[in-house]
Design a protein around this motif. Sequence first.
Motif: not given
Length: 526
Positions: A105-106, A519-524
């Motif tokens: 997801l980078g 986590l990534i969806e929410q904060y990145v």
Amino acid sequence: MKKELQLQLSPEEAYDENLFRQVALKKAGINTDNQQAFARQVRRSIDARGRQVKVNVTAEVFVNETPTPLINTPHAYQKVSGKDPIIIVGAGPAGLFAALRAIELGVKPILIERGKDVRARRRDLAAINKNHIVNPESNYCFGEGGAGTYSDGKLYTRSKKRGDIRRIMEIFVSHGATEEILVDAHPHIGTNKLPKLVAELRESIIQAGGEVLFETKVVDFILEDNEMKGVITADGEKIKGLGVILATGHSARDIFHLLHKRNILIEAKPFALGVRVEHSQNLIDRIQYHCEIDRGPYLPASSYALVHQTLFKGKQRGVFSFCMCPGGFIVPAATSPGEIVVNGMSPSRRDSKYANSGMVVAVELEDLPQYQKYGPLAAMMFQSEVEQKAWKMGGETQTAPAQRLMDFTQRKVSKSLLDTSYQPGLRSVDMYEVLPDFIAERLRQGFIAFGNKMKGYLTNEAQIIGVESRTSSPVRIPRDKDSFGHPIIKRLYPCAEGAGYAGGIVSAAMDGERCAEKLIEQYVIK
């Protein structure tokens, strides 16, 4: 041309490659001399319910056509060295797969592991087995790969709601596992092969620009305004990131104490506790495969799954087999000096002469009234006290307390014990003195019932070894069912077995992936 077939084969037909090809082609109406014909198995399960063991096989036959690969070609992981980091605490299957998913997801993962790399762990495991020395930071539970790497390596899970099981299996195959795990209904890699696979997973993380820190123990959290901004290590280093995935496993008691000390919401959780029961593999084979002498050269070492509802002092609780290891070994899985914990493992060939299984009793919080003073750590403190008592009864080394199986059900101390796969050795005791009465009595009822279900199972040619206590986490770290984040502390993502949300390698790996995604969806991802 491609054909799919449903076959019911003898063990020889299923496990002998040449014979399987002949049977499959004949069933498909194809000449077995056709050099352009190819047959392979894509699903296989053993049916031992009848007197004659059969193997159910889904097969594919190709004629004048190149077979499609069993797995999709794995893509190269993108470089993330310059990206914003997330922190993952614990390099078991949940942590490793969370890191790989973050890379996809980078996002750059910083994977922090208190123990040693998977190869270096071996010296500490040898020290437990030979010298009874327990390193609290490197043992059968702590270290790269987590508890599953050196405790068994089963890849079977019933959990389909957390993610794509096939995807997890294909990642294992692309990192060195045999394609057999895509075929067998109950796949297993084996403790002798898992270390290399775990090292390959780590190499993928590092090659993509992720960080993996060994012998780095988290001792505190960086909390600001109810947000988890990072962690503090035993060396005093502060490591910050966009969020923290906590994947520390079911035995990281110091983390549970830390969470409680920092007033981060956690909860006591029911679990299960009991013993390991060890039979000869030949006996289990003769019971399960209905054979008179041995299982022969084609069938794998047999396993079993047993469950029985018991009644004690008006309360019904289940007794059940857990982590059955055919052709395996019992190992010392303590994580601190002064305790006895046993677990099971199997090498890939499952060729030990012993069969062992956890046999455990469901423990509900209402069973532990005297431990309620510990609040959310109640079940953990109960678990710990039982392990400490086992250590004392075993002679205050890693020698484990044990008793012959029928002697246990008849309340007789065994005059002698059998040979065992448990290297530190055994000491004959009355296991009723080791186990709480509500555990021991329910086990007694269970073993009698299992002896009726599997004729020959209840015998003094088997023995119980204690204690099997790390079946699952005795603490749950709550999280939101949709966001996977902690309900109070933002940017904290409790993950897998240690948080009470998974059990086993595959379910933990899937949970790790989902936590990284959330986590990534929410904060990145914006």
